[in-house]
Design a protein around this motif. Structure first.
Motif, PDB file in Angstrom:
ATOM      1  N   MET A   1      53.000  21.855  75.641  1.00 14.12           N
ATOM      2  CA  MET A   1      54.115  21.600  76.856  1.00 14.12           C
ATOM      3  C   MET A   1      54.696  22.672  76.243  1.00 14.12           C
ATOM      4  O   MET A   1      55.760  22.697  75.027  1.00 14.12           O
ATOM      5  CB  MET A   1      54.209  20.441  77.903  1.00 14.12           C
ATOM      6  CG  MET A   1      55.114  21.183  78.900  1.00 14.12           C
ATOM      7  SD  MET A   1      56.606  19.651  79.442  1.00 14.12           S
ATOM      8  CE  MET A   1      54.832  19.610  80.331  1.00 14.12           C
ATOM      9  N   PRO A   8      53.474  28.308  82.780  1.00 17.87           N
ATOM     10  CA  PRO A   8      52.911  27.100  83.492  1.00 17.87           C
ATOM     11  C   PRO A   8      52.934  26.147  83.251  1.00 17.87           C
ATOM     12  O   PRO A   8      52.299  25.533  84.264  1.00 17.87           O
ATOM     13  CB  PRO A   8      51.149  27.881  83.053  1.00 17.87           C
ATOM     14  CG  PRO A   8      51.574  28.662  82.062  1.00 17.87           C
ATOM     15  CD  PRO A   8      53.097  29.049  81.769  1.00 17.87           C
ATOM     16  N   CYS A   9      53.564  25.112  82.281  1.00 18.16           N
ATOM     17  CA  CYS A   9      53.770  24.272  81.510  1.00 18.16           C
ATOM     18  C   CYS A   9      54.173  23.562  82.702  1.00 18.16           C
ATOM     19  O   CYS A   9      54.464  21.932  82.789  1.00 18.16           O
ATOM     20  CB  CYS A   9      54.264  24.353  80.108  1.00 18.16           C
ATOM     21  SG  CYS A   9      53.500  24.800  79.420  1.00 18.16           S
ATOM     22  N   CYS A  12      52.174  22.227  85.352  1.00 19.03           N
ATOM     23  CA  CYS A  12      50.733  21.413  84.633  1.00 19.03           C
ATOM     24  C   CYS A  12      51.028  20.560  84.215  1.00 19.03           C
ATOM     25  O   CYS A  12      51.168  19.170  85.071  1.00 19.03           O
ATOM     26  CB  CYS A  12      50.100  22.459  83.427  1.00 19.03           C
ATOM     27  SG  CYS A  12      48.971  21.975  82.891  1.00 19.03           S
ATOM     28  N   GLY A  13      51.571  19.957  83.443  1.00 15.32           N
ATOM     29  CA  GLY A  13      52.309  18.217  82.220  1.00 15.32           C
ATOM     30  C   GLY A  13      49.836  18.237  81.897  1.00 15.32           C
ATOM     31  O   GLY A  13      50.241  16.579  81.142  1.00 15.32           O
ATOM     32  N   ALA A  14      49.316  19.154  81.931  1.00 17.84           N
ATOM     33  CA  ALA A  14      47.546  18.355  81.685  1.00 17.84           C
ATOM     34  C   ALA A  14      48.408  17.247  80.412  1.00 17.84           C
ATOM     35  O   ALA A  14      47.407  16.470  80.348  1.00 17.84           O
ATOM     36  CB  ALA A  14      46.701  19.235  82.102  1.00 17.84           C
ATOM     37  N   CYS A  15      48.618  18.538  79.334  1.00 20.37           N
ATOM     38  CA  CYS A  15      48.368  17.636  78.136  1.00 20.37           C
ATOM     39  C   CYS A  15      49.016  16.899  77.897  1.00 20.37           C
ATOM     40  O   CYS A  15      48.664  16.103  76.442  1.00 20.37           O
ATOM     41  CB  CYS A  15      48.450  19.202  77.448  1.00 20.37           C
ATOM     42  SG  CYS A  15      50.046  19.608  77.028  1.00 20.37           S
ATOM     43  N   CYS A  81      50.676  22.820  71.453  1.00 20.64           N
ATOM     44  CA  CYS A  81      50.108  23.327  72.888  1.00 20.64           C
ATOM     45  C   CYS A  81      50.230  24.279  72.684  1.00 20.64           C
ATOM     46  O   CYS A  81      51.355  24.142  73.706  1.00 20.64           O
ATOM     47  CB  CYS A  81      49.533  21.968  73.439  1.00 20.64           C
ATOM     48  SG  CYS A  81      48.058  22.219  74.330  1.00 20.64           S
ATOM     49  N   GLU A  82      49.637  25.342  73.960  1.00 17.21           N
ATOM     50  CA  GLU A  82      50.230  26.326  74.326  1.00 17.21           C
ATOM     51  C   GLU A  82      48.969  26.994  75.640  1.00 17.21           C
ATOM     52  O   GLU A  82      48.209  26.876  75.597  1.00 17.21           O
ATOM     53  CB  GLU A  82      50.151  27.589  73.576  1.00 17.21           C
ATOM     54  CG  GLU A  82      51.760  27.615  72.694  1.00 17.21           C
ATOM     55  CD  GLU A  82      51.789  28.627  71.568  1.00 17.21           C
ATOM     56  OE1 GLU A  82      51.450  29.773  72.627  1.00 17.21           O
ATOM     57  OE2 GLU A  82      52.581  29.610  71.108  1.00 17.21           O
ATOM     58  N   PRO A  83      50.344  27.110  76.346  1.00 17.18           N
ATOM     59  CA  PRO A  83      48.856  27.633  78.005  1.00 17.18           C
ATOM     60  C   PRO A  83      47.622  28.808  77.622  1.00 17.18           C
ATOM     61  O   PRO A  83      47.965  29.693  76.765  1.00 17.18           O
ATOM     62  CB  PRO A  83      50.525  28.478  78.876  1.00 17.18           C
ATOM     63  CG  PRO A  83      51.544  27.618  77.875  1.00 17.18           C
ATOM     64  CD  PRO A  83      51.573  27.854  76.615  1.00 17.18           C
ATOM     65  N   CYS A  88      45.129  22.894  75.543  1.00 17.50           N
ATOM     66  CA  CYS A  88      45.346  23.612  76.943  1.00 17.50           C
ATOM     67  C   CYS A  88      44.124  23.158  78.003  1.00 17.50           C
ATOM     68  O   CYS A  88      43.970  23.089  79.239  1.00 17.50           O
ATOM     69  CB  CYS A  88      46.052  25.062  77.218  1.00 17.50           C
ATOM     70  SG  CYS A  88      46.373  25.336  79.228  1.00 17.50           S
ATOM     71  N   ALA A  91      42.282  19.606  78.585  1.00 17.84           N
ATOM     72  CA  ALA A  91      43.322  19.323  79.174  1.00 17.84           C
ATOM     73  C   ALA A  91      43.456  19.436  80.436  1.00 17.84           C
ATOM     74  O   ALA A  91      43.767  18.701  81.402  1.00 17.84           O
ATOM     75  CB  ALA A  91      44.761  19.411  78.657  1.00 17.84           C
ATOM     76  N   ARG A  92      43.851  20.791  81.191  1.00 24.35           N
ATOM     77  CA  ARG A  92      43.401  20.976  82.291  1.00 24.35           C
ATOM     78  C   ARG A  92      42.650  20.448  83.347  1.00 24.35           C
ATOM     79  O   ARG A  92      42.562  20.237  84.026  1.00 24.35           O
ATOM     80  CB  ARG A  92      43.684  22.494  82.608  1.00 24.35           C
ATOM     81  CG  ARG A  92      45.581  22.666  82.141  1.00 24.35           C
ATOM     82  CD  ARG A  92      45.375  24.347  82.189  1.00 24.35           C
ATOM     83  NE  ARG A  92      45.745  24.870  83.808  1.00 24.35           N
ATOM     84  CZ  ARG A  92      46.919  24.441  84.604  1.00 24.35           C
ATOM     85  NH1 ARG A  92      47.806  24.516  84.452  1.00 24.35           N
ATOM     86  NH2 ARG A  92      46.305  25.556  85.949  1.00 24.35           N
ATOM     87  N   LEU A 100      43.754  28.697  82.712  1.00 32.69           N
ATOM     88  CA  LEU A 100      44.838  30.406  82.387  1.00 32.69           C
ATOM     89  C   LEU A 100      44.109  30.898  82.237  1.00 32.69           C
ATOM     90  O   LEU A 100      43.384  31.129  80.878  1.00 32.69           O
ATOM     91  CB  LEU A 100      45.798  29.400  81.443  1.00 32.69           C
ATOM     92  CG  LEU A 100      46.239  28.034  82.387  1.00 32.69           C
ATOM     93  CD1 LEU A 100      47.522  28.012  81.239  1.00 32.69           C
ATOM     94  CD2 LEU A 100      46.983  28.837  83.631  1.00 32.69           C
TER      95      LEU A 100
HETATM   96  S1  SF4 Z   1      47.944  22.238  79.516  1.00 33.67           S
HETATM   97 FE1  SF4 Z   1      48.571  23.919  79.139  1.00 33.67          FE
HETATM   98  S2  SF4 Z   1      49.704  24.748  81.479  1.00 33.67           S
HETATM   99 FE2  SF4 Z   1      49.223  22.510  81.285  1.00 33.67          FE
HETATM  100  S3  SF4 Z   1      51.474  21.299  80.489  1.00 33.67           S
HETATM  101 FE3  SF4 Z   1      50.346  21.788  78.214  1.00 33.67          FE
HETATM  102  S4  SF4 Z   1      49.925  23.878  77.618  1.00 33.67           S
HETATM  103 FE4  SF4 Z   1      51.124  23.486  79.094  1.00 33.67          FE
END
Ligand code: SF4
Ligand code: SF4
Length: 102
Positions: A1, A8-9, A12-15, A81-83, A88, A91-92, A100
């Motif tokens: 995140m 976008p994090c 989100c918060g998926a990771c 972990c980058e968007p 990412c 996780a999304r 993304l």
């Molecule tokens: S899954 Fe991607 S966009 Fe979502 S919080 Fe993690 S790094 Fe950010």
């Protein structure tokens, strides 16, 4: 995140809710680890404590509004972990969120 208002994090918060083995400690120094509340660290002291797959430091609702309660001291893997990167995407996808654009 990652942080920042335009990240976008923050919606989100998926990771942070992907696997209880994800937010593990690697190269953090003792001073950083000491700043993480003990109740948020797992029994093995090897990473963040999770509720199922969700890190206890994750605040908010995934895909709506999220933040990290220990953002300044979050583990290196969280910083990495980058968007839009592969992790990412995984996780999304798991949370039914659109990938993304790179
Ligand atoms: S899954 Fe991607 S966009 Fe979502 S919080 Fe993690 S790094 Fe950010
Ligand atoms: S420590 Fe913060 S950035 Fe890392 S998984 Fe937990 S909520 Fe996400």
């Amino acid at each position: 995140m990652q942080g920042g208002n335009s990240s976008p994090c923050t919606v989100c918060g998926a990771c942070c809710a992907y696997s209880d083995e994800w937010p593990r400690f690697t190269i953090e120094d003792d001073a950083t680890l000491d700043r993480i509340p003990a109740e948020m660290v797992n029994d093995q002291l090897s990473g963040m404590r999770c509720d199922g797959v969700r890190c206890l430091a994750l605040v908010g609702q995934i895909g709506v509004a999220t933040s990290c309660a220990i953002y300044a001291d979050r583990p290196e893997v969280c910083r990495a972990c980058e968007p839009g990167d592969h992790a990412c995407d995984m996780a999304r996808e798991r949370h039914g969120l659109p990938l993304l654009a790179r």
